[in-house]
Design an enzyme around this catalytic site. Structure first.
Site, PDB file in Angstrom:
ATOM      1  N   SER A   1     -50.029  12.190  39.266  1.00  0.00           N
ATOM      2  CA  SER A   1     -49.878  11.731  40.309  1.00  0.00           C
ATOM      3  C   SER A   1     -51.929  11.384  41.031  1.00  0.00           C
ATOM      4  O   SER A   1     -51.898  10.713  42.284  1.00  0.00           O
ATOM      5  CB  SER A   1     -49.675  13.270  41.394  1.00  0.00           C
TER       6      SER A   1
ATOM      7  N   CYS B   1     -42.586  17.551  44.608  1.00  0.00           N
ATOM      8  CA  CYS B   1     -43.786  16.341  45.147  1.00  0.00           C
ATOM      9  C   CYS B   1     -43.713  15.720  45.209  1.00  0.00           C
ATOM     10  O   CYS B   1     -42.912  14.904  46.849  1.00  0.00           O
ATOM     11  CB  CYS B   1     -45.056  16.351  43.905  1.00  0.00           C
TER      12      CYS B   1
ATOM     13  N   ASN C   1     -50.731  19.419  44.001  1.00  0.00           N
ATOM     14  CA  ASN C   1     -50.857  18.198  43.515  1.00  0.00           C
ATOM     15  C   ASN C   1     -50.405  17.710  45.253  1.00  0.00           C
ATOM     16  O   ASN C   1     -49.939  16.670  44.136  1.00  0.00           O
ATOM     17  CB  ASN C   1     -51.203  18.088  43.114  1.00  0.00           C
TER      18      ASN C   1
ATOM     19  N   GLY D   1     -51.571  14.628  49.096  1.00  0.00           N
ATOM     20  CA  GLY D   1     -52.619  14.184  49.419  1.00  0.00           C
ATOM     21  C   GLY D   1     -51.660  13.925  51.527  1.00  0.00           C
ATOM     22  O   GLY D   1     -52.217  13.475  52.261  1.00  0.00           O
ATOM     23  N   PHE D   2     -50.273  13.698  50.737  1.00  0.00           N
ATOM     24  CA  PHE D   2     -49.329  13.252  51.885  1.00  0.00           C
ATOM     25  C   PHE D   2     -48.132  14.333  52.410  1.00  0.00           C
ATOM     26  O   PHE D   2     -48.427  15.664  50.951  1.00  0.00           O
ATOM     27  CB  PHE D   2     -48.644  12.329  51.753  1.00  0.00           C
TER      28      PHE D   2
ATOM     29  N   HIS E   1     -45.782  22.358  42.967  1.00  0.00           N
ATOM     30  CA  HIS E   1     -45.247  22.017  41.341  1.00  0.00           C
ATOM     31  C   HIS E   1     -44.985  22.871  40.265  1.00  0.00           C
ATOM     32  O   HIS E   1     -44.927  23.572  39.594  1.00  0.00           O
ATOM     33  CB  HIS E   1     -45.611  21.595  40.427  1.00  0.00           C
TER      34      HIS E   1
ATOM     35  N   GLU F   1     -43.667  23.348  37.799  1.00  0.00           N
ATOM     36  CA  GLU F   1     -43.537  23.217  36.521  1.00  0.00           C
ATOM     37  C   GLU F   1     -45.143  23.373  35.911  1.00  0.00           C
ATOM     38  O   GLU F   1     -45.399  23.602  34.439  1.00  0.00           O
ATOM     39  CB  GLU F   1     -43.267  22.083  35.841  1.00  0.00           C
TER      40      GLU F   1
END
Length: 423
Positions: free
Chosen positions: A61, A313, A359, A361-362, A401, A403
């Site tokens: 990512s 994500c 994680n 940025g959108f 996330h 996981e």
């Protein structure tokens, strides 16, 4: 040399500077380079995690991004082959306040700079990372170039032109660059101290691993749940790889699934031909709207056929796009292992707060969610959307996330919910 502060960084190269960060606005930050030599251009972001730097740097990512670590002591436990999330490149570079020290950990195989050199990841130390983080927080994530030259020779004009010429992440589809290109069974199990990554099924059933299913230290035990279930007895999940972390597939296996991984560009017919009990949409880099050009029609076809779906994500953003919502570029993004998220709707309307690993940025624009799409999770940092569920269908997704790797494990229940609901 003293840490370079973005507000007072010298224009001339100071003595001992073997690394530099050149931002598109002309800001120049000098430091000490380590890891791979060379130059890389991307978006400068920051991550607040205190641990797990190797997993962070190998998260696909982060393709197209250079990570500023806010925690000052990065590299102090070294590196090892078991803590890589993928064999493909993730982050382009790492910016740290201090040079990595000699590692002190029994699992360390090599130093972080040695590992970064092998992986082609550029490091830059001696930067005032708190000041740089405040700059990103206030002004947004800038484009820039990170460079390391052991002989301390730099062409600043060329690096500045490189930074200004990069188009940025908006409109950029990066999933194709980090996705697997073939289809195959996932055979990796979860990690255990002293045992490495365990084989989840009896050895007679295990196929050769596909790219990314690294068998480092695998044992010959049965499945990681300890119940001796064969692969064929488990519900079959087809995972679409937009840039997935390996621990996602391990988590699906731990929750009881048999997993087949397909490329990001797999067609609807190719996915359906595998007869999935459910489909997983992975994380990944870049602009979801760009990846959506080929991913959204596939997801919409799965929804029309009532195939159960779980997304994480980028997969969350793509599910939202397929349902009729829109995504937006965030000002600074969310990256770290300490993000509070509250369950607010649908099957998750109990108000419980989870500490999560993020994680991205959108984000999904919650104001554009159409009727029949419920917001299930919300960030307690800024109120942004962190989860949706589609009414009348077994289809849900989260922005964070579950996981981990690194991060808290508050959210593993999502894998159990998804796999437990499959037939």
């Amino acid at each position: 040399m003293a840490p370079a502060n973005p507000s007072v960084a010298p224009k001339s190269q100071p003595s001992g500077a073997t690394g530099v960060l050149v931002l598109a606005d002309g800001t120049i930050l000098w430091g000490v380079g380590y890891g791979a030599a060379g130059a890389a251009v991307g978006e400068i972001c920051f991550n607040t995690s205190m641990t797990g730097y190797q997993e962070i740097l190998t998260d696909p990512s982060y393709a197209g991004q250079i990570i500023t670590f806010t925690f000052p002591h990065i590299g102090n436990v070294g590196a090892n082959p078991e803590d890589m999330e993928r064999s493909v490149h993730g982050a382009l570079g790492a910016i740290t306040r201090e040079l990595p020290t000699a590692p002190s950990n029994f699992r360390s195989v090599q130093t972080l700079p040695e590992w970064m050199t092998e992986q082609g990841v550029i490091g830059l130390a001696g930067i005032d990372t708190r000041a740089l983080t405040r700059r990103i927080r206030d002004a947004g994530a800038p484009n820039g170039v990170i460079a390391h030259s052991p002989d301390a020779k730099f062409d600043i004009d060329a690096l500045l032109a490189m930074a200004r010429g990069w188009p940025g992440l908006e409109g950029l589809d990066l999933a194709k660059t980090v996705s697997r290109t073939d289809t195959g069974e996932w055979t990796g199990g979860i990690w255990a101290l002293g045992k490495g990554y365990q084989t989840p099924f009896a050895s007679s059933e295990v196929e050769m691993p596909i790219d990314g299913a690294r068998p480092h230290g695998v044992s010959t035990s049965l499945d990681t749940n300890g119940n001796g279930a064969t692969a064929q007895a488990r519900p079959h999940v087809v995972a679409i790889d937009y840039g997935a972390k390996d621990n996602i597939f391990r988590s699906l296996v731990k929750a009881g699934a048999r997993v087949t991984v397909v490329p990001a560009t797999a067609t609807l017919d190719e996915v359906l031909a595998l007869e999935p009990a459910g489909v997983f949409l992975s994380n990944g880099p870049g602009d979801p709207a760009a990846t959506g050009d080929y991913a959204v029609p596939v997801i919409q076809g799965l929804l029309e056929r009532n195939v159960p779906i779980f997304g994480i994500c980028l997969g969350h953003q793509l599910l939202a796009l397929a349902a009729g919502a829109r995504t937006v570029k965030m000002h600074q993004g969310h990256r770290g292992a300490n993000h509070p998220v509250q369950r607010v709707g649908g099957d998750f309307a109990d108000g419980v707060v989870e500490i999560t690993s993020m994680n991205h940025g959108f984000a999904v624009d919650a104001s554009t969610l159409p009727a029949g799409v419920v917001e299930t999770h919300k960030s307690l940092f800024d109120g942004s959307n962190c989860g949706i569920a589609i009414t009348g269908k077994n289809a849900f997704s989260v922005q964070y996330h579950p996981e981990a790797s690194p991060g808290p494990q508050d959210s593993f229940y999502l894998f159990e919910k998804f796999v437990g609901g499959l037939k």
